[in-house]
Design an enzyme around this catalytic site. Sequence first.
Site, PDB file in Angstrom:
ATOM      1  N   SER A 122       0.832  -1.204   0.000  1.00 43.91           N
ATOM      2  CA  SER A 122       0.000   0.000   0.000  1.00 43.91           C
ATOM      3  C   SER A 122       0.865   1.251   0.000  1.00 43.91           C
ATOM      4  CB  SER A 122      -0.891   0.004   1.244  1.00 43.91           C
ATOM      5  OG  SER A 122      -1.513   1.265   1.419  1.00 43.91           O
ATOM      6  N   TYR A 164      -3.699  -1.382   9.420  1.00 47.38           N
ATOM      7  CA  TYR A 164      -3.454  -1.671   8.010  1.00 47.38           C
ATOM      8  C   TYR A 164      -2.103  -1.119   7.568  1.00 47.38           C
ATOM      9  CZ  TYR A 164      -4.168  -1.492   2.936  1.00 47.38           C
ATOM     10  OH  TYR A 164      -4.034  -1.633   1.587  1.00 47.38           O
ATOM     11  N   LYS A 168       1.154  -3.418   6.365  1.00 42.36           N
ATOM     12  CA  LYS A 168       1.733  -3.286   5.031  1.00 42.36           C
ATOM     13  C   LYS A 168       3.193  -2.822   5.101  1.00 42.36           C
ATOM     14  CE  LYS A 168      -1.744  -4.449   2.373  1.00 42.36           C
ATOM     15  NZ  LYS A 168      -1.698  -5.639   1.493  1.00 42.36           N
TER      16      LYS A 168
END
Length: 248
Positions: A122, A164, A168
């Site tokens: 990401s 998140y 990542k």
Amino acid sequence: MASNKEIVFITGGNTGLGYEVVKALYKSPRPYEIILGCRTVSKGEEAIATLQKEIPESASTLSVQQADLESDASLEQAVAAISTNHGGRLDVLINNGGASFDNDIAPHGRGCRAPRLLFVTSGTATLAETEIFDTPMGQRLNASPPAGWPKGSAGPGTMAVTGYRSAKTGLNMVMREWARILRNDGVKVWAVSPGFLATGLGGVGADRLKAAGALDPSVGGETVREVVEGKRDGEVGKVVRRDMVQPW
């Protein structure tokens, strides 16, 4: 049964970015055996049916492999099935679903022309961009919320993406480690940062994401296809975006 086509296995291949990667490869003139890994086989079959209606002619073939990323037994069965059905060969593994097969990767490199391992990461995971505050995205991600607790789950500076982003960021190091471990085996490794896409991630809805500036998921699919087809070979071991190498 061994094939002359490159064999590609993508986890989470029935929806969102995974589906767009499958679609991008399926419409390529280059022939692939594309294996959609998904938790529910029927959903993978539905995705294939939809794709074949949209693209009635292709040089590639499609199949489904049950792969529940929350079940070690399911992943072990997937590895065994791919090994049996494809002569112990897997040319490209795309960890779109967020998991790595770790030591199970090595046995599937035998006989591959140009083995590739891709992780989907990401743009929110770059440390260098955690100090950007002068863009709408920078405000949403990097601004600090007001004092007090709890911090809430909406608005700039909340904790909604903390887990998140952290996961990542760790995944980027996983990629770097596999690039190091597999370098002398001839396996090319990348992390692909597909951009802010209007997928089902987060459950907020594609329309809302598009209103916030998200791109169509097909943009990410094409970026992954570029990596699979060798157009980013000069950036092995890097996190690649559509038009640049993502800063660390």
